[in-house]
Design a protein around this motif. Structure first.
Motif, PDB file in Angstrom:
ATOM      1  N   GLU A   1       3.135   6.779  -5.252  1.00 49.08           N
ATOM      2  CA  GLU A   1       4.580   6.602  -5.073  1.00 49.08           C
ATOM      3  C   GLU A   1       4.979   5.137  -5.259  1.00 49.08           C
ATOM      4  O   GLU A   1       6.046   4.831  -5.804  1.00 49.08           O
ATOM      5  CB  GLU A   1       5.013   7.091  -3.686  1.00 49.08           C
ATOM      6  CG  GLU A   1       4.748   8.574  -3.443  1.00 49.08           C
ATOM      7  CD  GLU A   1       5.477   9.470  -4.430  1.00 49.08           C
ATOM      8  OE1 GLU A   1       6.529   9.062  -4.965  1.00 49.08           O
ATOM      9  OE2 GLU A   1       4.987  10.586  -4.688  1.00 49.08           O
ATOM     10  N   THR A   2       4.113   4.224  -4.809  1.00 54.41           N
ATOM     11  CA  THR A   2       4.397   2.797  -4.978  1.00 54.41           C
ATOM     12  C   THR A   2       4.395   2.423  -6.452  1.00 54.41           C
ATOM     13  O   THR A   2       5.264   1.686  -6.925  1.00 54.41           O
ATOM     14  CB  THR A   2       3.349   1.947  -4.219  1.00 54.41           C
ATOM     15  OG1 THR A   2       3.278   2.377  -2.867  1.00 54.41           O
ATOM     16  CG2 THR A   2       3.724   0.470  -4.241  1.00 54.41           C
ATOM     17  N   VAL A   3       3.409   2.939  -7.196  1.00 54.50           N
ATOM     18  CA  VAL A   3       3.334   2.695  -8.636  1.00 54.50           C
ATOM     19  C   VAL A   3       4.583   3.251  -9.325  1.00 54.50           C
ATOM     20  O   VAL A   3       5.185   2.599 -10.184  1.00 54.50           O
ATOM     21  CB  VAL A   3       2.061   3.341  -9.230  1.00 54.50           C
ATOM     22  CG1 VAL A   3       2.108   3.319 -10.758  1.00 54.50           C
ATOM     23  CG2 VAL A   3       0.822   2.617  -8.742  1.00 54.50           C
TER      24      VAL A   3
ATOM     25  N   LYS B   1       0.816  -1.223   0.000  1.00 55.23           N
ATOM     26  CA  LYS B   1       0.000   0.000   0.000  1.00 55.23           C
ATOM     27  C   LYS B   1       0.842   1.263   0.000  1.00 55.23           C
ATOM     28  O   LYS B   1       0.336   2.345  -0.278  1.00 55.23           O
ATOM     29  CB  LYS B   1      -0.921   0.008   1.230  1.00 55.23           C
ATOM     30  CG  LYS B   1      -1.928  -1.122   1.258  1.00 55.23           C
ATOM     31  CD  LYS B   1      -2.715  -1.101   2.556  1.00 55.23           C
ATOM     32  CE  LYS B   1      -3.658  -2.294   2.643  1.00 55.23           C
ATOM     33  NZ  LYS B   1      -4.378  -2.326   3.932  1.00 55.23           N
ATOM     34  N   SER B   2       2.112   1.141   0.350  1.00 54.74           N
ATOM     35  CA  SER B   2       2.973   2.332   0.425  1.00 54.74           C
ATOM     36  C   SER B   2       4.428   1.919   0.288  1.00 54.74           C
ATOM     37  O   SER B   2       4.786   0.758   0.522  1.00 54.74           O
ATOM     38  CB  SER B   2       2.776   3.050   1.768  1.00 54.74           C
ATOM     39  OG  SER B   2       3.294   2.260   2.827  1.00 54.74           O
TER      40      SER B   2
ATOM     41  N   ASN C   1      -3.611  -3.780 -12.175  1.00 51.84           N
ATOM     42  CA  ASN C   1      -4.926  -4.145 -11.644  1.00 51.84           C
ATOM     43  C   ASN C   1      -4.943  -4.181 -10.121  1.00 51.84           C
ATOM     44  O   ASN C   1      -5.972  -3.911  -9.486  1.00 51.84           O
ATOM     45  CB  ASN C   1      -5.356  -5.520 -12.173  1.00 51.84           C
ATOM     46  CG  ASN C   1      -5.808  -5.453 -13.618  1.00 51.84           C
ATOM     47  OD1 ASN C   1      -6.070  -4.383 -14.149  1.00 51.84           O
ATOM     48  ND2 ASN C   1      -5.886  -6.606 -14.261  1.00 51.84           N
ATOM     49  N   ASP C   2      -3.807  -4.525  -9.517  1.00 50.71           N
ATOM     50  CA  ASP C   2      -3.733  -4.586  -8.054  1.00 50.71           C
ATOM     51  C   ASP C   2      -3.954  -3.205  -7.431  1.00 50.71           C
ATOM     52  O   ASP C   2      -4.495  -3.087  -6.328  1.00 50.71           O
ATOM     53  CB  ASP C   2      -2.374  -5.136  -7.614  1.00 50.71           C
ATOM     54  CG  ASP C   2      -2.257  -6.641  -7.840  1.00 50.71           C
ATOM     55  OD1 ASP C   2      -3.293  -7.273  -8.112  1.00 50.71           O
ATOM     56  OD2 ASP C   2      -1.144  -7.177  -7.757  1.00 50.71           O
TER      57      ASP C   2
ATOM     58  N   THR D   1       9.358   2.520 -12.500  1.00 45.33           N
ATOM     59  CA  THR D   1      10.558   3.258 -12.878  1.00 45.33           C
ATOM     60  C   THR D   1      11.597   2.365 -13.548  1.00 45.33           C
ATOM     61  O   THR D   1      11.722   1.180 -13.220  1.00 45.33           O
ATOM     62  CB  THR D   1      11.195   3.958 -11.659  1.00 45.33           C
ATOM     63  OG1 THR D   1      12.260   4.805 -12.118  1.00 45.33           O
ATOM     64  CG2 THR D   1      11.782   2.955 -10.668  1.00 45.33           C
ATOM     65  N   SER D   2      12.331   2.959 -14.494  1.00 46.49           N
ATOM     66  CA  SER D   2      13.466   2.262 -15.105  1.00 46.49           C
ATOM     67  C   SER D   2      14.783   2.785 -14.568  1.00 46.49           C
ATOM     68  O   SER D   2      15.849   2.364 -15.000  1.00 46.49           O
ATOM     69  CB  SER D   2      13.434   2.443 -16.635  1.00 46.49           C
ATOM     70  OG  SER D   2      12.336   1.759 -17.181  1.00 46.49           O
ATOM     71  N   ASN D   3      14.693   3.736 -13.634  1.00 45.13           N
ATOM     72  CA  ASN D   3      15.886   4.264 -12.985  1.00 45.13           C
ATOM     73  C   ASN D   3      16.287   3.379 -11.808  1.00 45.13           C
ATOM     74  O   ASN D   3      15.584   2.432 -11.462  1.00 45.13           O
ATOM     75  CB  ASN D   3      15.634   5.692 -12.499  1.00 45.13           C
ATOM     76  CG  ASN D   3      15.455   6.655 -13.664  1.00 45.13           C
ATOM     77  OD1 ASN D   3      14.335   6.965 -14.049  1.00 45.13           O
ATOM     78  ND2 ASN D   3      16.546   7.111 -14.221  1.00 45.13           N
ATOM     79  N   CYS D   4      17.399   3.707 -11.197  1.00 42.46           N
ATOM     80  CA  CYS D   4      17.881   2.949 -10.038  1.00 42.46           C
ATOM     81  C   CYS D   4      16.813   2.906  -8.946  1.00 42.46           C
ATOM     82  O   CYS D   4      16.355   3.946  -8.473  1.00 42.46           O
ATOM     83  CB  CYS D   4      19.155   3.607  -9.500  1.00 42.46           C
ATOM     84  SG  CYS D   4      19.746   2.880  -7.956  1.00 42.46           S
TER      85      CYS D   4
END
Length: 465
Positions: free
Chosen positions: A293-295, A239-240, A267-268, A300-303
């Motif tokens: 922020e979790t998404v 959730k976070s 979907n989650d 992300t494709s960054n570090c």
């Protein structure tokens, strides 16, 4: 675990809660009043009781340590209203020194904690959030049978080492636990629906290595002291980011490598948003911001290490990741995005820095939503100034501009985008800005729905069994 490891003499450390029998409670009280007890664990829900306060008034208290202090803040991932009353309850006993401790406080949460406890001028001690021995990776979560095979392969490749699998629902915990056992992996479930004695037995079995894997909801882990957890799998997206960081942090506490695997499906996120619909509006808004922020972390494709540390307010050079995340180990191609970054900054400036990412992207692509029409923003110079790119591109760029310090989110205002001094300087004198596009995850319309198809059926999936 903390109490058991504190001292051989049982009277030196106690906990006080509703699980104690009358005889046990009387023993705790006797040890406290005699001065034998040196350390007492009390939950805020127990502390608020009148009889608890009356008891504590009879003993000399040196100081109060508030553990998991992030629970004080509404912006914390595990907000508990009782925590906000700790200061007044402590004052009702004796005005003693207070120490607050947490391993998962963003700058906003940290400020809330200090303010609530009246500690704005207190000394602040911070260590790095970096766990260099943890390897972070995210995989797409598709059909259930395929994910199950991946989990089995992942665990068996680690030769019966200890690990934790986190799931969001009790039903999923039972299902995954049964599936692992049917495929030759010793696993036990752990969730709040099990009786206290059963949970205690399963916890002890894991600590004593009578089972290799605990499949659990977030109810598992608090106070657990097992240094050699070699992997942490998140079957469902947390959730976070605070929750993710705390749960993955239970791996590799002995300093050796711990592998952290997250399965992600957009979907989650929709399911988690539905779970929040009955909560107060303000709590829903905060919950949605935490999910954003979790998404962002998952896509992300960054570090990934840089992303997590940035979230907690810590600067980090991705070179120091030492390829301990999937993105650094398998880097994607970089694209020059200097001109596009200027487009973003100009749009945010023209919007007076009063809108969040989704709205800015809609302006850039020229999507005349009812809200944009209401504000008459379709007449802005920024409107459709980026309609040659997909929303995916602009979302990737804005996230990377946040990581690069050109932008910052105003958390108190639900994620409004603000231009930093560095962003101002970039706008005046643009320079090279390299972009790595986010990972794309297709929605998996699979059989991983509660009650869908044969979702309740559990089978052995390892071809060798």
């Amino acid at each position: 675990d903390n109490i058991r490891g504190f001292a051989q003499k049982s009277s030196l450390a106690h906990f006080l809660n509703s699980s104690l029998s009358k005889a046990e409670l009387n023993q705790v009280i006797e040890d406290m009043l005699s001065g034998e007890t040196k350390l007492l664990y009390v939950a805020p829900e127990t502390l608020k009781k009148e009889e608890t306060i009356d008891l504590l008034k009879q003993v000399k208290i040196s100081f109060v340590a508030v553990d998991e202090a992030h629970c004080i803040s509404e912006w914390g991932h595990d907000f508990r209203p009782e925590y906000r009353r700790i200061k007044q309850m402590v004052k009702a006993i004796d005005d003693v020194p207070v120490m607050a401790l947490t391993a998962t406080a963003t700058p906003k949460v940290q400020q809330d904690v200090q303010k609530n406890l009246g500690m704005m001028s207190a000394n602040l001690f911070k260590s790095s959030f970096n766990r260099p021995n943890l390897f972070y990776q995210v995989r797409p979560k598709g059909r259930k049978d395929i994910v199950h095979k991946e989990i089995i392969s992942f665990i068996k490749a680690r030769n019966n080492k200890s690990g934790i699998v986190y799931c969001l629902s009790r039903k999923k915990v039972e299902e995954i636990s049964e599936m692992l056992n049917m495929n030759g992996i010793k696993a036990l479930p752990y969730h709040a629906g099990l009786e206290s004695k059963v949970r205690g037995h399963h916890q002890d079995a894991f600590l004593m290595e009578d089972c290799n894997v605990i499949v659990a909801t977030i109810a598992f882990g608090m106070g657990i002291d097992k240094p050699d957890v070699r992997f942490v799998i998140h079957y469902d997206v947390p959730k976070s980011l605070e929750g993710y960081y705390q749960e993955t942090g239970r791996g590799g506490r002995d300093g050796l490598q711990g592998d952290c695997l997250l399965f992600y499906n957009p979907n989650d996120i929709e399911k988690l948003e539905k779970f929040m619909k009955d909560k107060p509006v303000a709590e829903q808004e905060i919950g949605k911001q935490l999910l954003v922020e979790t998404v962002s972390f998952a896509e992300t494709s960054n570090c990934r290490r840089k992303f997590v540390l940035h979230y907690f307010g810590e600067e980090f050079d991705e070179v120091k990741c030492n390829k301990m995340c999937d993105n650094c180990r398998n880097p994607k191609e970089k694209h020059e995005a200097k001109a596009e970054a200027v487009v973003v900054l100009k749009a945010i400036r023209e919007l007076d820095e009063r809108f969040a990412t989704d709205y800015v992207v809609q302006i850039l692509i020229g999507k005349a939503t009812p809200q944009i029409q209401m504000f008459r923003h379709e007449g802005l110079n920024a409107f459709a100034s980026g309609n040659d790119r997909e929303p995916f591109y602009w979302n990737s760029l804005i996230r990377q501009m946040l990581l690069g310090g050109l932008l910052v989110k105003d958390i108190e205002e639900y994620g409004l985008l603000k231009i930093t001094k560095k962003g101002d300087a970039f706008l005046k004198k643009p320079k090279s800005f390299e972009l790595i596009l986010n990972n794309l995850y297709n929605d998996a319309h699979a059989d991983d729905e509660e009650g869908a198809g044969d979702a309740g059926e559990v089978v052995a999936l390892d071809e060798r069994l």
